[in-house]
Design an enzyme around this catalytic site. Structure first.
Site, mmCIF file in Angstrom:
data_model
loop_
_atom_site.group_PDB
_atom_site.id
_atom_site.type_symbol
_atom_site.label_atom_id
_atom_site.label_comp_id
_atom_site.label_asym_id
_atom_site.label_seq_id
_atom_site.Cartn_x
_atom_site.Cartn_y
_atom_site.Cartn_z
ATOM 1 N N GLU A 1 41.017 102.807 -70.758
ATOM 2 C CA GLU A 1 39.636 102.730 -70.298
ATOM 3 C C GLU A 1 39.274 101.298 -69.914
ATOM 4 O OE1 GLU A 1 38.345 105.347 -69.617
ATOM 5 O OE2 GLU A 1 38.074 106.806 -71.229
ATOM 6 N N ASP B 1 50.165 110.173 -71.665
ATOM 7 C CA ASP B 1 49.158 110.242 -72.729
ATOM 8 C C ASP B 1 49.022 111.646 -73.299
ATOM 9 O OD1 ASP B 1 48.060 111.284 -70.398
ATOM 10 O OD2 ASP B 1 46.639 109.659 -70.120
ATOM 11 N N HIS C 1 40.269 104.029 -64.878
ATOM 12 C CA HIS C 1 41.341 104.035 -65.874
ATOM 13 C C HIS C 1 42.643 104.557 -65.293
ATOM 14 C CE1 HIS C 1 39.947 108.280 -67.285
ATOM 15 N NE2 HIS C 1 41.141 108.447 -66.744
ATOM 16 N N ASN D 1 36.314 105.955 -63.557
ATOM 17 C CA ASN D 1 35.907 104.608 -63.974
ATOM 18 C C ASN D 1 37.042 103.596 -63.825
ATOM 19 O OD1 ASN D 1 37.652 105.278 -66.024
ATOM 20 N ND2 ASN D 1 36.141 105.182 -67.685
#
Ligand code: GLP
Length: 255
Positions: free
Chosen positions: A138, A62, A133, A131
C-alpha cells in the site's frame, strides 16, 4: 494496445515466450480481476500444445491472512481455478504465501528463501491497485520492503470486498511480497486496463518515483514492461511516443 483483449494477448505472449525460451522458468504471478483473461489465454495456449508448464515454478505475490485454500476468495483458490488446474504445472512447484500460518514472520522469511533457492523470479506479472499499490504494498510501503504482513488501506478493502461472499468478513491483513522483492525479478510486466486505472497509470508512469505510489518504483527497474489499453493510457502525456517506439521495435524485441 487498442483494446483490453489486445493488452491481455500481448501479456500472454510475453509469458508464453518466457516459458518457451526457458522451460524451467520461475514465474511471479498476480491475482485480481485484470489477469484472469491472461490466464485463460495461457490455458488455451497450453491446450493447443504451445506451452509446457511441467518444469515451471511459480510464486504468487500475496495472500489474505486468516483464510485457507478452500475459501473462494483466497488467492490459492483463485490460482487453482483460473490457471493451475487448466495447465500442467506441478502443484508442488506453485507457491503462495500461507494465510493460515501460525508464524507470519518466519513464513515470510521462508518465502523469500524459497524464491532465492528457485533461482529468483524470471518474469513477474503485476497489476496495479487504484491507489498505486503493487501486490499488496500500500502507499507508504518502503521501496526496499520484503515479504511481510500488511494492513490493507480502506480503499483496497473497499475495492476487493466484491470478491467476498460476506464483505464484512473480509480480512484486513495480508501477506505480500515486498516492493524490494518484486524489484529483484529479472523482468516485470504490469498489465492495467480500463478507465478506472487511467489516473493511477498517469501517476505511476509519468509522475515522480515515490513510496506513496508504489508502482512508480518500476521506473527504476532495468526491464519493466507496462501493457495498457487505450482507456488506461488515456492520460499519459507521452503516449504518442510510446506508440511510436512500439511500432518501431526491432524484430527481436517483438512478441
Ligand atoms: C489486488 C492484488 C493486486 C492487484 C490489484 C488490482 O489488490 N493484490 O496484485 O494488482 O488487486 O486488482 P484488479 O486487477 O482487480 O484491478
Amino acid at each position: 494496445m487498442p483494446t483490453a483483449a489486445d493488452a491481455r494477448l500481448e501479456v500472454a505472449r510475453l509469458i508464453g515466450r518466457q516459458v518457451q525460451r526457458k522451460p524451467d522458468s520461475v514465474l511471479g504471478l498476480a491475482t485480481g480481476s485484470t489477469p484472469v483473461g491472461v490466464y485463460a489465454l495461457l490455458a488455451e495456449m497450453h491446450a493447443r500444445g504451445e506451452l509446457d508448464f511441467s518444469r515451471v515454478t511459480s510464486f504468487n505475490l500475496d495472500e489474505y491472512v486468516g483464510i485457507g485454500p478452500e475459501h473462494p476468495a483466497s488467492y490459492r483458490y483463485y490460482m487453482d481455478e483460473n490457471l493451475f488446474r487448466r495447465i500442467n504445472i506441478r502443484r508442488e512447484n506453485t507457491y503462495l504465501p500461507d494465510g493460515m500460518t501460525a508464524d507470519i514472520p518466519g513464513h515470510c522469511a521462508a518465502y523469500e528463501e524459497a524464491i532465492r533457492r528457485a533461482g529468483g523470479i524470471d518474469l513477474q506479472l503485476l497489476g496495479v491497485g487504484g491507489n498505486g499499490h503493487i501486490a499488496f504494498n500500500e502507499p507508504g510501503s518502503s521501496l526496499a520492503s520484503r515479504t511481510r504482513l500488511k494492513t490493507l488501506a480502506p480503499q483496497t478493502a473497499a475495492d476487493n470486498a466484491r470478491f467476498f461472499p460476506d464483505p464484512t468478513k473480509m480480512p484486513l491483513h495480508v501477506i505480500t511480497m515486498g516492493v524490494g522483492t518484486v524489484m529483484e525479478a529479472r523482468q516485470c510486466v504490469l498489465l492495467a486496463t480500463g478507465a478506472n486505472k487511467t489516473d493511477i497509470v498517469a501517476r505511476f508512469v509519468e509522475g515522480p518515483v515515490s513510496a506513496f505510489v508504489p508502482a512508480s518504483v518500476l521506473q527504476l527497474h532495468p526491464n519493466a514492461v507496462i501493457v495498457l489499453d487505450e482507456a488506461a493510457a488515456a492520460k499519459l502525456v507521452n503516449s504518442e511516443y510510446y506508440r511510436w517506439v512500439y511500432d518501431h521495435k526491432p524484430a527481436w524485441q517483438r512478441v
